[in-house]
Design an enzyme around this catalytic site. Structure first.
Site, PDB file in Angstrom:
ATOM      1  CE  LYS A 192      57.268   9.350  58.926  1.00  0.00           C
ATOM      2  NZ  LYS A 192      57.971   9.179  57.655  1.00  0.00           N
TER       3      LYS A 192
ATOM      4  CD  GLU B  48      54.029  -5.552  64.048  1.00  0.00           C
ATOM      5  OE1 GLU B  48      53.395  -4.486  63.827  1.00  0.00           O
ATOM      6  OE2 GLU B  48      54.406  -6.301  63.130  1.00  0.00           O
TER       7      GLU B  48
ATOM      8  N   GLY C 144      61.196   6.027  58.494  1.00  0.00           N
ATOM      9  CA  GLY C 144      61.373   5.181  59.679  1.00  0.00           C
ATOM     10  C   GLY C 144      62.770   4.596  59.786  1.00  0.00           C
ATOM     11  NE  ARG C 145      63.834   2.104  53.942  1.00  0.00           N
ATOM     12  CZ  ARG C 145      62.591   2.307  53.549  1.00  0.00           C
ATOM     13  NH1 ARG C 145      61.599   2.131  54.401  1.00  0.00           N
ATOM     14  NH2 ARG C 145      62.324   2.681  52.309  1.00  0.00           N
TER      15      ARG C 145
ATOM     16  CD  GLU D  68      60.970  -1.167  55.524  1.00  0.00           C
ATOM     17  OE1 GLU D  68      60.491  -2.130  56.133  1.00  0.00           O
ATOM     18  OE2 GLU D  68      61.041  -0.042  56.033  1.00  0.00           O
TER      19      GLU D  68
ATOM     20  CG  HIS E 116      85.061 -19.922  65.100  1.00  0.00           C
ATOM     21  ND1 HIS E 116      86.019 -20.914  65.186  1.00  0.00           N
ATOM     22  CD2 HIS E 116      85.693 -18.748  65.349  1.00  0.00           C
ATOM     23  CE1 HIS E 116      87.181 -20.347  65.514  1.00  0.00           C
ATOM     24  NE2 HIS E 116      87.012 -19.040  65.600  1.00  0.00           N
TER      25      HIS E 116
ATOM     26  CE  LYS F  13      53.202  -2.789  58.068  1.00  0.00           C
ATOM     27  NZ  LYS F  13      53.459  -1.357  58.038  1.00  0.00           N
TER      28      LYS F  13
HETATM   29  O1  F6P Z   1      56.619  -2.168  58.261  1.00  0.00           O
HETATM   30  C1  F6P Z   1      57.384  -1.188  57.739  1.00  0.00           C
HETATM   31  C2  F6P Z   1      57.449   0.063  58.565  1.00  0.00           C
HETATM   32  O2  F6P Z   1      56.606   1.013  58.018  1.00  0.00           O
HETATM   33  C3  F6P Z   1      58.887   0.547  58.614  1.00  0.00           C
HETATM   34  O3  F6P Z   1      59.274   1.229  57.499  1.00  0.00           O
HETATM   35  C4  F6P Z   1      58.892   1.332  59.883  1.00  0.00           C
HETATM   36  O4  F6P Z   1      60.190   1.557  60.314  1.00  0.00           O
HETATM   37  C5  F6P Z   1      58.089   0.421  60.774  1.00  0.00           C
HETATM   38  O5  F6P Z   1      57.095  -0.107  59.931  1.00  0.00           O
HETATM   39  C6  F6P Z   1      57.487   1.059  61.984  1.00  0.00           C
HETATM   40  O6  F6P Z   1      56.612   2.106  61.668  1.00  0.00           O
HETATM   41  P1  F6P Z   1      56.120   3.136  62.756  1.00  0.00           P
HETATM   42  O7  F6P Z   1      57.279   3.896  63.255  1.00  0.00           O
HETATM   43  O8  F6P Z   1      55.134   4.020  62.033  1.00  0.00           O
HETATM   44  O9  F6P Z   1      55.456   2.378  63.859  1.00  0.00           O
END
Ligand code: F6P
Length: 548
Positions: free
Chosen positions: A209, A215, A269-270, A355, A386, A514
């Site tokens: 987003k 990452e 995002g979520r 979150e 189990h 972060k």
């Molecule tokens: O670390 C939290 C977060 O902002 C989440 O809420 C989100 O889903 C994720 O990082 C990834 O964010 P982006 O889609 O901006 O890469």
């Protein structure tokens, strides 16, 4: 209208719930059932192909009535309107929370800041569906003229968990495309993925987003570098697609505008799998199945926004969590899908729930002195039986659980489903009923044990029972029903956030780590570590010895 900002523990219903808890806390589930022969009927909701049984909970109708009063006093009705009407209920980020607009009927109207957002959603969806059809049919070719056979989704958090969970959940509906997800910044993760890829036939979707996530950008850069060892710059346009709100950053990365699937700022995002973030789902199962997923979520939205609280699935289930969390002092909640397809639902919901509602400051900005978000965990049944069910049955902790199951399997022709269903029902029954000393003695006697042996074994074999659960029993795992199920959890999050007087749609708590990671990253090449605490400093020194 902004959300009302009253702490729940100042409300009349809260006080009444405290005394209701005192009255009922010693009462056993078996007693509730003995008193009310219609309890299973009275404490269940039937909606489309959902049968929700909440009768195995430590409460009675008086509790439910008070919980509903709590929802009313918290302004839930008004809040639901604000949510669906696109008001900026995510105040701390100055954003609306409008993922529900993504699954409304294409002819409906959803206004945001004076503009109907539905035509734009339809336009973007058309582009996404047409693109998916091209890739699936083999019309979209890679740089050497071969069709695409593998899709790699590069994203993390909401840009990974939702698409990954749904793609896996809808395995039965999958086409011939392989879909892989790369999320972690760990180089070994991306290298293991790369190892199995053919650059000529792989499509990469960079999903972010913000398009600033460390990452995702690290993985995308590593993959692009590898790709360019096999292909020219020109080939990027046939192999790299982006999903983002940040067009500027996407183009700076080298993905052309026509390969960008936009998303809106008002999609968190979520909660984004319904948007273009769901492109990998659409590729994996085709547009028709994706549309049905949206329809199911839309149907749940309609149920949630229009149904009386007493018959409202997300409202009732959210309130039951509040009951355990705030009156019983329960800290965790297990989610046990009796479907291997849904094995990653708990991980997906961990982000959605934790979150969102892992907040310690109320909507007035004051520290909170009551419990908010639960710890969510779980795994698929029967595997979980189990693994950790021992603790749920005989441990010292009270763990309310959602049991999710499907009446009809997707594959016919074997006798497994009766076995699965019998376990599904037996576990909630065992958690509730337990096994008393009399029954254990009888069993040990018929197994030929002596009196002394029975006395010795008895305390270990008794189950106290009285452990609560909800059963979410659905006809079959279809895209429609999955969409509705996920949306029901989204709305539960919303209801709880309203009651706890917190902002559910920001996530400032993930920012500090972060920031510090960036500081530490730049310190790996420097000599001055004095500003770090002694423990962190020692860890960095230790690590530096291994750096090449
Ligand atoms: O670390 C939290 C977060 O902002 C989440 O809420 C989100 O889903 C994720 O990082 C990834 O964010 P982006 O889609 O901006 O890469």
């Amino acid at each position: 209208m902004t959300l009302i900002k009253k702490n729940p523990n100042t409300l009349d219903s809260w006080k009444k719930l405290q005394s209701n808890f005192k009255t009922l806390s010693q009462k056993k589930l078996n007693e509730y059932f003995a008193e009310d022969s219609d309890r299973a009927e009275n404490m269940s909701i039937r909606w489309k192909s959902f049968y929700i049984d909440y009768s195995k909970n430590l409460l009675d109708q008086s509790t439910i009535d008070l919980l509903i009063q709590l929802a009313e006093e918290s302004g839930l009705k008004q809040a639901i309107s604000s949510y669906f009407d696109g008001e900026k209920i995510n105040e701390t980020e100055d954003r609306a929370v409008l993922h529900t607009a993504l699954r409304q009927n294409s002819s409906s109207t959803v206004m945001f800041e004076g503009v109907d957002v539905v035509p734009e959603i339809n336009k973007v969806n058309e582009k996404m569906f047409a693109f998916a059809d091209q890739v699936i049919s083999g019309q979209w070719k890679g740089f050497s003229g071969k069709p695409i056979s593998h899709v790699v989704n590069i994203g993390i958090g909401g840009s990974d968990l939702g698409p990954a969970m749904v793609t896996e959940a809808l395995e039965y509906y999958r086409n011939n495309l392989n879909v892989t997800f790369v999320s972690n910044v760990e180089g070994d993760h991306v290298e293991e993925v790369i190892k199995k890829l053919d650059p000529e036939t792989t499509l990469f979707i960079v999903v972010s987003k913000s398009f600033t996530t460390q990452e995702t950008l690290s993985n995308a850069n590593t993959i692009r570098k590898w790709f360019l060892e096999h292909a020219s710059e020109k080939a990027i346009s046939q192999h790299f697609i982006a999903v983002s709100t940040n067009l500027e950053k996407v183009t700076a990365f080298g993905i052309s505008e026509e390969n960008v699937f936009p998303m809106n700022d008002w999609v968190g995002g979520r909660f984004s799998l319904w948007s273009t973030v769901g492109l990998s789902i659409c590729l994996a199962v085709g547009s028709e199945n994706f549309k049905n997923l949206l329809k199911g979520a839309g149907a749940m939205d309609a149920h949630f926004s229009a149904t009386d609280f007493k018959e409202n699935i997300p409202v009732i289930l959210a309130l039951i969590t509040v009951w355990y969390n705030n009156f019983w002092g329960v800290e965790t909640e297990a989610i046990i899908p009796y479907s291997q397809y849904l094995r990653n639902l708990p991980a997906y919901l961990q982000q959605g729930i934790m979150e969102s509602n892992g907040k310690g400051v109320d909507r007035n900005g004051n520290p909170i002195d009551y419990q908010t978000g639960n710890i969510i965990w779980g795994a698929s049944g029967t595997n979980a039986q189990h693994a950790f069910f021992q603790l749920m049955h005989q441990g010292t902790k009270l763990i309310p659980a959602d049991f999710i199951g499907f009446a009809k399997p997707l594959h016919e022709g074997n006798d497994h489903h009766d076995k699965l269903m019998s376990n599904f029902f037996a576990q909630t029954q065992a958690l509730m009923q337990g096994k008393n000393a009399e029954k254990v003695t009888e069993e040990l006697k018929s197994a030929g044990k002596s009196k002394a042996e029975i006395e010795k074994l008895l305390p270990f074999k008794v189950f106290q029972g009285n452990r609560p659960s909800n059963t979410l029993f659905i006809d079959q795992l279809t895209p429609f029903n999955l969409g509705a199920l996920i949306a029901s959890y989204e709305h539960r999050i919303f209801v709880q956030g309203i009651i706890w007087n917190i902002f559910s749609y920001d996530q400032w708590g993930v920012e500090l780590g972060k920031q510090l990671a960036n500081n530490i990253l730049s310190d790996f090449d420097g000599d001055d570590l004095q500003h770090h605490d002694p423990s962190t400093k020692a860890l960095i020194y230790h690590y530096k010895r291994f750096r090449t």
